[in-house]
Design an enzyme around this catalytic site. Structure first.
Site: not given
Length: 617
Positions: A334, A363, A402, A464
């Protein structure tokens, strides 16, 4: 000295604990107060010290406990919740725990001897070193057992398992021959590559070609020392015979891979559907932890987030995050690129073995976000598109992304980005059901994840957030998601993968949990080393993990299941001493658990968890 667990549990119950029981459905007879909980653990520690079964606490550790007692009243007055990171926590380097260190030439038993001679700052007398060396931790060395030879020789904390009376390192020839041809850890940083990256002489032809295509009017700086600037030529797309300049300096013969791009259908295909994905976790998602999760049923693993700039500078500590164990059959790395220029993944594809590359645009950390990376990419659509398309044009493995629901708490934007990402050519989208502002304070929005999964089809989308039991996973799979990613749930109970695959609640015993921790320490000693430096590094990562493990409440103690991930467990007494000790949320009790596996801590040892909310008394 025997202290009745139930006598403490039936004593005066704190009203805050009563409300927690209503939420967690914990059996009332296991409940206790904070004071009685710590009194019970302290009394057991004092008994062990009197029996000589545990060494006395180091001076710095006692001083720290006294300081905490002095601050206890102040903390009662100021009940503000601890949040954020312990940025000023003590950072003692693992090699500082040894007063005297042995020269590597002696450890490795080189025939040529030490090249520094009298100027060497390390010891060359094995006898003198052994006088100051910490006591061995056992008779079985993990490295010697798995590889047939321990590279740490007499400095190993299990040295008596593989050293002779003359302090020579022994070799198990049969195991050594069997393991010599096997590569247990891959993706190691090559020294020649590191030197080229540091000198900026590594070439990135595919990336340079893409950058030239999106910015034809600008001069693109190349990595080669001889060609500093590459100007765009109007006839660059023509034939070489017509005077076209190749987009970079070439070395050796030109192959089909250099001039023929792979079509999307020709790239390596990975079937992500219906798999359990262990989330890439900073600090705690290290290689030994991933090995533990693989043993317990994880299907997909991903390395810790590696900063692109540090990778391109050849930093060994950043490249260490890309290491892959042979048991990780479906593994990715990642990165959080902030600009198209940072997305020079040519170097990754040529030098490491991965099954996919993941862009972390979810993030929430300020350090990444304020520079335009992480969640910042979700609001910079043009930059985001350039990065995704650029990396996709370079990679011959799938590219995944993501994301979060958005940046602001009540403004979801993921549903706007997902149709665009399908056009950009991503192979998998992972959606965390919270915004950046929410962090982990609110529940994940699975209804929104479901609607986004419908938009993403036929591209697989993984959900998630808030999965702690197999029931949570079953409920998540009732939506249109293609699979689930496990983050905090895997940290709190890594056997969650087993529960989901077997569709059951596992009332795991404290002995079985201790065996999992023992596996982690053995994997850590293999990965970070079995000398004092490796032992203390393993201990630090173990303590970081214990700051999450303590949140687990055994199923047998719950009146009605399941436990919810965002609920702080009350103070309770376990069914045995070890179960009670593992429920402690205080750092000194975690240190005691680490001492059961890795021996007593050094005199100058100190530890604070990365996150403030992970340790309080």
């Amino acid at each position: 000295m025997q202290i009745g667990i139930r006598s403490f549990a039936l004593s005066a119950v704190h009203p805050e604990s009563e409300s927690a029981v209503k939420e967690l459905y914990l059996h009332s007879w296991f409940l206790t107060t904070k004071e009685h909980f710590h009194e019970f653990l302290s009394s057991r520690r004092s008994v062990q010290s009197q029996d000589g079964t545990q060494d006395s606490e180091p001076e710095r550790k006692r001083m720290k406990m006294e300081e905490e007692c002095d601050l206890k009243e102040k903390r009662k007055e100021n009940k503000k919740m601890f949040r954020g990171q312990n940025k000023s926590r003590p950072r003692v380097k693992p090699h500082s725990y040894e007063e005297k260190r042995l020269c590597p030439s002696i450890v490795q038993e080189r025939d040529t001897g030490c090249s520094f001679g009298d100027k060497c700052r390390f010891l060359h007398d094995v006898g003198e070193y052994m006088l100051s060396k910490a006591a061995d931790l056992g008779d079985r060395c993990p490295l010697f057992s798995s590889q047939g030879k321990c590279p740490y020789g007499v400095t190993c904390r299990f040295a008596r398992a593989h050293t002779s009376a003359e302090m020579k390192n022994l070799v198990n020839e049969e195991v050594f021959r069997a393991s010599s041809g096997q590569e247990s850890v891959r993706n190691l940083l090559d020294k020649d590559l590191q030197r080229r990256l540091r000198k900026k002489s590594e070439d990135f032809p595919r990336t340079q070609e893409f950058l030239q295509s999106i910015r034809p009017e600008k001069k693109i700086q190349t990595a080669g020392p001889e060609e500093k600037l590459l100007e765009h030529d109007a006839g660059a797309g023509g034939d070489a015979q017509n005077g076209a300049t190749p987009p970079g300096k070439t070395v050796g013969p030109i192959t089909d891979d250099d001039i023929i791009k792979l079509r999307p259908c020709e790239k390596k295909q990975v079937d992500f559907r219906d798999k359990l994905y262990l989330a890439p976790l900073t600090t705690v998602g290290n290689l030994p932890f991933r090995r533990v999760c693989k043993l317990l049923g994880a299907d997909i693993t991903c390395g810790e987030m590696a900063v692109c700039t540090n990778l391109l500078q050849g930093q060994a500590s950043e490249w260490a995050l890309l290491k892959r164990h042979c048991s990780e059959d479906l593994f990715g790395v990642q990165v959080p690129p902030q600009r198209a220029e940072e997305a020079r993944v040519d170097v990754l594809i040529k030098n490491i073995q991965v099954d996919f590359v993941d862009i972390n645009s979810g993030c929430p950390i300020d350090l990444v976000y304020k520079k335009g990376g992480g969640c910042g990419l979700m609001t910079r659509t043009n930059k985001f598109e350039q990065i995704v398309r650029g990396m996709n044009s370079v990679l011959d493995v799938p590219l995944t992304v993501k994301i979060r629901t958005g940046v602001q708490q009540n403004t979801n934007i993921a549903h706007k980005l997902i149709p665009e990402m399908k056009k950009w050519g991503v192979s998998l989208i992972t959606l965390h059901g919270r915004s950046r502002e929410q962090r982990y304070t609110k529940s994940a929005d699975w209804d929104y994840i479901d609607s986004c999964a419908r938009l993403a089809a036929p591209v697989p989308l993984f959900g998630n957030g808030d999965i702690l039991t197999y029931e949570d996973a079953v409920k998540a799979r009732e939506t249109e998601v293609s699979g689930v990613m496990l983050g905090r749930g895997a940290l709190i109970k890594p056997w969650l993968f087993t529960e989901i695959k077997e569709n059951r609640h596992w009332d795991i015993s404290s002995g079985e949990r201790l065996d999992i921790l023992r596996d982690f320490t053995n994997f850590g000693l293999e990965h970070w080393g079995s000398d004092t430096q490796g032992v203390e590094k393993t201990r630090n990562f173990l303590l970081e993990w214990l700051s999450f493990l303590c949140r687990y409440i055994p199923v047998g103690l719950l009146e009605r299941v399941p436990q919810k991930i965002n609920e702080r467990p009350p103070f309770y007494m376990g069914r045995d001493y070890m179960e009670t000790l593992m429920a402690s949320q205080h750092v000194d009790d975690w240190i005691q658990i680490s001492e059961m596996l890795l021996g007593p801590v050094p005199k100058n040892f100190s530890f604070l968890p990365k996150h403030k909310a992970n340790s309080y008394k």
